[in-house]
Design an enzyme around this catalytic site. Structure first.
Site, PDB file in Angstrom:
ATOM      1  N   GLY C 162      45.666 -10.114 -12.342  1.00  0.00           N
ATOM      2  CA  GLY C 162      46.461 -10.549 -13.489  1.00  0.00           C
ATOM      3  C   GLY C 162      47.827  -9.873 -13.493  1.00  0.00           C
ATOM      4  O   GLY C 162      48.016  -8.815 -12.879  1.00  0.00           O
ATOM      5  N   CYS C 163      48.761 -10.454 -14.198  1.00  0.00           N
ATOM      6  CA  CYS C 163      50.144  -9.939 -14.185  1.00  0.00           C
ATOM      7  C   CYS C 163      50.222  -8.564 -14.849  1.00  0.00           C
ATOM      8  O   CYS C 163      50.779  -7.619 -14.290  1.00  0.00           O
ATOM      9  CB  CYS C 163      51.091 -10.930 -14.841  1.00  0.00           C
ATOM     10  SG  CYS C 163      50.599 -11.509 -16.468  1.00  0.00           S
ATOM     11  N   TYR C 164      49.664  -8.451 -16.069  1.00  0.00           N
ATOM     12  CA  TYR C 164      49.655  -7.137 -16.722  1.00  0.00           C
ATOM     13  C   TYR C 164      48.858  -6.127 -15.895  1.00  0.00           C
ATOM     14  O   TYR C 164      49.240  -4.962 -15.776  1.00  0.00           O
ATOM     15  CB  TYR C 164      49.001  -7.235 -18.105  1.00  0.00           C
ATOM     16  CG  TYR C 164      49.840  -7.824 -19.196  1.00  0.00           C
ATOM     17  CD1 TYR C 164      51.052  -7.250 -19.570  1.00  0.00           C
ATOM     18  CD2 TYR C 164      49.401  -8.941 -19.903  1.00  0.00           C
ATOM     19  CE1 TYR C 164      51.804  -7.781 -20.611  1.00  0.00           C
ATOM     20  CE2 TYR C 164      50.147  -9.478 -20.947  1.00  0.00           C
ATOM     21  CZ  TYR C 164      51.350  -8.897 -21.305  1.00  0.00           C
ATOM     22  OH  TYR C 164      52.090  -9.416 -22.336  1.00  0.00           O
TER      23      TYR C 164
END
Lengths: 353, 353, 353, 353
Positions: C162-164
């Site tokens: 995921g990006c975060y």
């Protein structure tokens, strides 16, 4: 707005708002609730139905406690003196005849009653007008137009102007009325923040599509074109043709119109600025004349004023007129409340929200 | 850009950049460093002087190691075949004669050599031109203009066009060249992101003054006005008069021009779109013709292309032409590199940055 | 990324993209089409079905001509070596088993295969996982984690982070792996641009709701929480507990994570910076260590790199670690292409898009 | 704010504003001019000196006619009951002793009198405090702190809190005062719009540097750190240690603080929300408690309220407290006017500007 004599206001005018959850409806609720001459007696919205207004907006105690009703309850509404319609044009066209028949006066913020030509609705709005008998009676509610406030004062049905149209007309009306500029080909470049499109959930209005860009839309097809032409032609006493291109800006609120055209033959380029200043000095505290380079959206955001300015090019025999306003206030809700005040003879308290 | 025959390129052309720390200078450094036909041999900037370029920009190893020199060292620079000037107009006017005398070819990104009339500099730029003898020789570097690439190929001094001017000219040139629209009164509404003003530290360019607003500036006084008139008049073969109003947008990069005017008598409104498409099909891969409502800044940001589109209104006998480009690329640095490629006969690799 | 020996790449790897019309899918198409080691053989999207890719994206001739197919055609796709899934988690969980059974390798950009605990899917993603047998096999595709590239090289199924989670893990992994900071309570403040939510049309993601504001969302409930805890715990060799609060920013692209926690007893505050620098010097060109105050979203937009920095407070015995990346590139598409390169032994060309 | 008994107000309190042209000074002028209990008798600013206030701000007739004076004229000012200093800390430290000696009461919006420890000024503000004798007397003007309004009512010198500090303290004070959370390590992630930096012309605050990005600044070194620690420690009755990281947001106005820490042993996670609600129900109409996911900058822009919310994680034994406010109002000018009202016993009219 003090020179014209108006009928004495009744104790407090009972006002209803239909479509209160939209961006313009929200501003209407704030302005009506804060004004000493009005009682906000009902508010309608399907999406907010059954909840108190105070759950959605920070308002005074009385307005906050008002429970929003669905549009279907409009027939059962407590009697209103004036109903403000912040609904899509097709909905307004359906509701207004009923409300007028019931004895209320109506201010419609949509375009549903702005055009005099019923046939124009199919072309520019995409629907057949179902109450064309009301179009001759509807008063175009732009108080800064010569002779407008007298008509508004006694109107049953006020068509509140469009946001782009308000800006274009306040910038150009004084120049056309004074015969200073050519009516033949006027070019209007409009630039509006995203709330101008209302709250509709549309892929083209998502943050990631609007941010960090500017683009024209509805090129050659925007429905404010005939509205601007109608009002400017009426004022100029001859046909005014307008080429209008709106653009979407990456800001929430505010609108700027830059209008271009030619000076009439023989007109002194230096005459335009003073003509603009004189026109508003006589007519309105809500339109402020400044240098054209000082017309800025920032200066009118959350404010009821419009700013206008003009520059004439003596060498090229052309002019540029600029106007800025808050699309939700002078371009919608505060202009409606200006009209409401003229209808009942109350002073318009120009308050920022 | 492949059909014109050009002189064979030498092994690698030695290129210097003056003013590398500005927004356009940075883009020049990226484009030159990434291009197989060029050696970036020197970079000048007083604010970055004595530090390697790689400390400021993510570049390939060779360009990253290049130590930036102060402008005062320009006389001592290693020999360059071409010098790119990304300096203010007054600085360019002072540097170019020296560099040309030293045998380098020069591409100037400022307005210092764009106007043919020396007197225009005092009026529009506010300084007396000190090298007027170079103005006749300077080639206006807009490769999409008819006949331009032949002149660029052999030019000693190329005046790289202004960002607004590039957009206005790519939108209007095909229509004026084909005699479809009237040269008499053309109105140009320009809208630019804040990098268009360069990196200068100015109270009017602070975030809190630019964000959430749009406003016109230099109304009636922007220095791209005479540049646009000069190039369009030359193309049309008769005087073209332009009323140009630039606006500052709350975005970093990108520029949109919306141009308005009248159709020539007798011209079929349906002829404009095809004329635009035909013009660029023959001349350039860097200008892409789309529907006017599809011209958007978002589609050209960090991209070397310009998008153009046109709409004609048969009823009103008017037209709207729209162009979008990245002010730092097609409006400055990538156009300079296009010119550089034409000067040495190398292919321009249209790469995004 | 050159020291690990990998199997020699086949001529060109055939790659398909499912969900090509989403923000991550678009970036995948650009990166795959531009990479010399890949053939983009098929692209799937219901909204773009039956139109050529080139109608939506500016790509090379071959990729531009590829006609997009609906997801229902996935069974009939020409044979792919690797399929990239840029689809919602529930769709990925349904598609991946079929694709693997057909012999393709799969990189899934959703969260569908990131968590090892099947029960966590109901709690954090709101659906029952229907292919739990694949979870043990799925390789978490963050090449900067110790030992990751060896597993990625031979994986059939890669769960792209995921990006975060990518930002949090690249900031914290080196500190936890070296035992410098306490695993007991780590606080992560995430800030992401609006493209992080994908292209979904949602009232909360309208321009007028996102612009000019910042607000937290999914407080205590964001699905990247267990992903970050799983990967950091694995790395630290002991349970790491994370309190994560994401915030929506009024920008299109880019993400910043600011992570806080306590130094372990006895650790020298001056040891953190060098430990971070050493970790990435050994492992990755895609993560660049800078001063914490120099970590900025602007420096990674449209770029495949992550920036990280750390500050330790000797007096308070705490630290702040910061990471920035482009949520669509290192936070999604370019990380997937990094993984794709490791899977086939090709070099990853770190190109900006 | 009505229950505490205060001395009866004199007819109208004479108020002066020093630094009226700054962002906070402008808001002070609007609030003071609109309040029925105050006469704005003088306004000082070097950049606006000699022009009437109404040239810069849209105000009522009386305030608009006030001619701004240079700071050098401060000695000659008409007698003021209260002087509001919207000046840099070093200027305030120089002016306040003089004004107090002349018999005026002073509210200082800078940090010049907020810290009790004179030595802290050199470390955090970079200057030697020249009026340390006033520090013990200065009252920290955050009316929501227990016991604050009684001290403000009789203060000669009020130190108006910092914008970040106000947000941090209103979010955390109720939790620390009730002994619900650990004072040992509190992490504060601050996010502020660009007006927080004031009107200073600085290359780092140019539009093109701030737009489309977010970045931390003054990591480990922001001067609100000791201010927050001082006030929270005083309240908790034991040392509170704060790790604070501010971030610059690409918006004009508004500030959000997200604070993290650990629950105290034995505390029920469900107790935090009610404790927050109870605290403000008893103390202030200016701080409104909402769900943490409903704390948004948009809801407090141009509004005098702060919004706060808290989420506790029972599993991880941590909490997240969030606060939003307008940095120019509750973070500066409207808080100063709240203090001004408490000083003279007038009601604070919570009006939006």
């Amino acid at each position: 707005m003090g020179t014209l004599s108006s009928p004495p206001p009744r104790a407090r005018t009972r006002v209803s708002i239909v479509g209160v959850s939209g961006y313009s409806g929200i501003e209407l609720a704030r302005l009506v609730a804060a004004h000493p001459s009005f009682d906000l007696v009902a508010a309608y919205s399907d999406s907010w139905a059954a909840s108190p207004l105070g759950e959605h907006l920070r308002l005074g105690a009385r307005a906050a406690a008002l429970v929003v009703e669905p549009l279907s309850a409009l027939g059962n509404a407590r009697a209103s003196d004036v109903v403000l319609l912040a609904t899509p044009a097709e909905v307004s066209v359906e509701l207004a005849p009923r409300l007028l028949a019931g004895g209320a006066r109506v201010i419609d913020l949509s375009g549903g009653f702005r055009l005099k030509d019923p046939a124009a609705y199919l072309r520019w709005y995409g629907f057949e007008h179902t109450a064309p008998e009301l179009l001759p009676e509807a008063v175009y509610g732009l108080p800064e137009l010569t002779g407008a406030v007298e008509k508004i004062a006694t109107a049953r049905l006020v068509a509140n102007p469009g946001c782009y149209a308000t800006a274009a007309v306040v910038a150009l009306a004084p120049l056309l009325a004074a015969g200073l500029v050519s009516p033949e080909a006027v070019f209007i470049d409009g630039k509006s923040g995203a709330t101008g499109a209302g709250k509709k959930v549309d892929a083209r209005l998502m943050f990631s599509e609007v941010a960090e860009t500017v683009a024209p839309y509805r090129v050659g097809a925007h429905q404010h074109t005939p509205e601007i032409e109608q009002e400017l032609s009426c004022l100029a006493g001859e046909p005014v043709q307008v080429t209008f291109t709106p653009h979407l800006l990456p800001i929430r609120r505010g609108l700027l119109v830059t209008a271009y055209g030619k000076l009439r033959d023989g007109v002194d380029a230096d005459a335009l600025g003073p003509a603009l200043a004189r026109y508003y000095a006589e007519r309105s505290e809500q339109v402020v004349v400044v240098a054209p380079g000082a017309v800025s959206i920032a200066d009118v955001q959350r404010d009821t004023h419009a700013l206008v300015g003009v520059h004439a090019d003596a060498e090229r025999r052309t002019f540029v007129a600029v106007a800025a306003l808050d699309n939700l206030l002078k371009g919608a809700a505060s202009q409606a409340v200006q009209n409401l005040c003229w209808m009942i003879g109350a002073p318009f308290a120009p308050c920022a929200t």
